[in-house]
Design an enzyme around this catalytic site. Structure first.
Site, PDB file in Angstrom:
ATOM      1  N   ARG A  62      24.669  17.153  -8.423  1.00  0.00           N
ATOM      2  CA  ARG A  62      23.682  17.043  -9.369  1.00  0.00           C
ATOM      3  C   ARG A  62      22.254  17.516  -8.523  1.00  0.00           C
ATOM      4  NH1 ARG A  62      23.540  10.891 -10.542  1.00  0.00           N
ATOM      5  NH2 ARG A  62      21.727  11.497 -11.719  1.00  0.00           N
ATOM      6  N   ARG A  86      22.682   2.769  -6.206  1.00  0.00           N
ATOM      7  CA  ARG A  86      22.033   2.089  -7.777  1.00  0.00           C
ATOM      8  C   ARG A  86      23.115   1.714  -8.676  1.00  0.00           C
ATOM      9  NH1 ARG A  86      18.062   6.565 -10.847  1.00  0.00           N
ATOM     10  NH2 ARG A  86      19.908   7.566 -11.371  1.00  0.00           N
ATOM     11  N   ARG A 109      14.939  20.160 -18.337  1.00  0.00           N
ATOM     12  CA  ARG A 109      15.593  20.290 -17.038  1.00  0.00           C
ATOM     13  C   ARG A 109      15.685  21.644 -16.538  1.00  0.00           C
ATOM     14  NH1 ARG A 109      17.818  14.922 -16.432  1.00  0.00           N
ATOM     15  NH2 ARG A 109      19.476  14.865 -15.140  1.00  0.00           N
ATOM     16  N   LYS A 162      11.920   8.364 -11.771  1.00  0.00           N
ATOM     17  CA  LYS A 162      11.548   8.801 -12.957  1.00  0.00           C
ATOM     18  C   LYS A 162      11.522   7.601 -14.082  1.00  0.00           C
ATOM     19  CE  LYS A 162      14.006  12.468 -13.700  1.00  0.00           C
ATOM     20  NZ  LYS A 162      14.763  12.417 -12.317  1.00  0.00           N
ATOM     21  N   ARG A 169      27.499   4.318 -12.296  1.00  0.00           N
ATOM     22  CA  ARG A 169      27.736   5.500 -13.168  1.00  0.00           C
ATOM     23  C   ARG A 169      28.810   6.426 -12.638  1.00  0.00           C
ATOM     24  NH1 ARG A 169      21.563   7.625 -14.549  1.00  0.00           N
ATOM     25  NH2 ARG A 169      22.636   9.403 -14.203  1.00  0.00           N
TER      26      ARG A 169
HETATM   27  P1  AMP Z   1      19.942  11.339 -15.968  1.00  0.00           P
HETATM   28  O1  AMP Z   1      20.275   9.998 -16.382  1.00  0.00           O
HETATM   29  O2  AMP Z   1      18.681  11.936 -16.330  1.00  0.00           O
HETATM   30  O3  AMP Z   1      20.185  11.817 -14.570  1.00  0.00           O
HETATM   31  O4  AMP Z   1      20.947  12.445 -16.651  1.00  0.00           O
HETATM   32  C1  AMP Z   1      22.318  12.260 -16.551  1.00  0.00           C
HETATM   33  C2  AMP Z   1      23.012  13.462 -17.056  1.00  0.00           C
HETATM   34  O5  AMP Z   1      22.780  13.965 -18.161  1.00  0.00           O
HETATM   35  C3  AMP Z   1      22.661  14.611 -16.089  1.00  0.00           C
HETATM   36  O6  AMP Z   1      23.563  14.850 -14.972  1.00  0.00           O
HETATM   37  C4  AMP Z   1      23.206  15.880 -17.227  1.00  0.00           C
HETATM   38  O7  AMP Z   1      24.681  16.097 -17.131  1.00  0.00           O
HETATM   39  C5  AMP Z   1      22.585  15.168 -18.390  1.00  0.00           C
HETATM   40  N1  AMP Z   1      21.512  15.602 -18.971  1.00  0.00           N
HETATM   41  C6  AMP Z   1      20.251  14.612 -18.985  1.00  0.00           C
HETATM   42  N2  AMP Z   1      19.063  14.952 -19.466  1.00  0.00           N
HETATM   43  C7  AMP Z   1      19.503  16.492 -19.610  1.00  0.00           C
HETATM   44  C8  AMP Z   1      18.805  17.589 -19.907  1.00  0.00           C
HETATM   45  N3  AMP Z   1      17.328  17.609 -20.198  1.00  0.00           N
HETATM   46  N4  AMP Z   1      19.376  18.939 -19.753  1.00  0.00           N
HETATM   47  C9  AMP Z   1      20.645  18.843 -19.547  1.00  0.00           C
HETATM   48  N5  AMP Z   1      21.510  17.913 -19.237  1.00  0.00           N
HETATM   49  C10 AMP Z   1      20.760  16.607 -19.088  1.00  0.00           C
END
Ligand code: AMP
Length: 215
Positions: A173, A127, A88, A13, A162
């Site tokens: 996740r 990554r 999400r 994404k 990360r």
């Molecule tokens: P990402 O980089 O999008 O994978 O987000 C990393 C982490 O941030 C996720 O595993 C969640 O803990 C948190 N996070 C990001 N976006 C959201 C969202 N829209 N709702 C809830 N948690 C989020």
């Protein structure tokens, strides 16, 4: 364009969003990037979000809607936006729908990027991300490493793995994605906004979207 990018963690994404913003001037809004920036800056938001993120759990909907309610009203969103990692959950999607109706904004599409699970696991384990909250450039140790090992090509900061990209956090996740986020595919199908793209290569996804928008 005003798009939602759906897809599991590691579906690409962020990469797709970065390419598209360079083409049409829309902004990428990544809730993950915003939250990681807040954690590094040690803000109240970051303190509240950190433990959830480390475990690979979603942060509460109320925190996310607090961020997005403000972010979508900033002037740079007028040219268009690509929502990367938001919504999400179904409650976030419902709240977004109400927020956009209030702001008189209509979405063009919700794009579901479909990638096989093995590809996702391989991508996430390899990554690496720039630790500078203002940059957060993404690399891959196998397919697109930084020119100098461990150093970001764009800003010179350290490139790191990360905390939530350990094998344990990744499988958590993905399970969270299947339980809480995958139902959004049906939600946007009902809304008549869904477009599914098979996306093992980000270029293929970008090209499909470019032709859908006549770019
Ligand atoms: P990402 O980089 O999008 O994978 O987000 C990393 C982490 O941030 C996720 O595993 C969640 O803990 C948190 N996070 C990001 N976006 C959201 C969202 N829209 N709702 C809830 N948690 C989020």
């Amino acid at each position: 364009m005003k798009l939602i990018l759906l897809g599991a963690p590691g579906a690409g994404k962020g990469t797709v969003a970065k390419i598209l913003t360079a083409i049409d001037g829309s902004v990428q809004i990544s809730t993950g990037d915003i939250l990681r920036g807040a954690v590094q800056a040690g803000t109240e938001l970051g303190k509240e979000a950190e433990a959830y993120m480390k475990r690979g759990d979603l942060v509460p909907d109320s925190l996310i809607m607090g961020i997005m309610g403000k972010r979508l009203q900033e002037p740079d969103c007028q040219k268009g936006f690509l929502l990367d990692g938001f919504p999400r959950t179904i409650p976030q999607a419902e709240a977004l729908k109400a927020l956009l109706a209030k702001l008189n904004i209509s979405l063009d599409m919700a794009v579901n990027i479909e990638v096989p699970r093995e590809t996702i696991l391989d991508r996430l384990c390899t990554r690496r991300t720039c630790e500078n909250p203002q940059c957060q450039a993404i690399y891959n140790v196998k397919s697109s490493p930084p020119k100098q090992e461990g150093i970001c090509d764009k800003c010179g900061s350290a490139v790191i793995q990360r905390d939530d990209e350990t094998e344990e956090a990744i499988s958590h996740r993905l399970a969270t994605y299947n339980e809480k986020t995958a139902p959004l595919i049906g939600f946007y199908e009902k809304e008549g906004l869904l477009k599914t793209v098979s996306g093992t290569s980000s270029d293929v996804v970008v090209n499909e979207l470019k032709s859908a928008f006549g770019l």
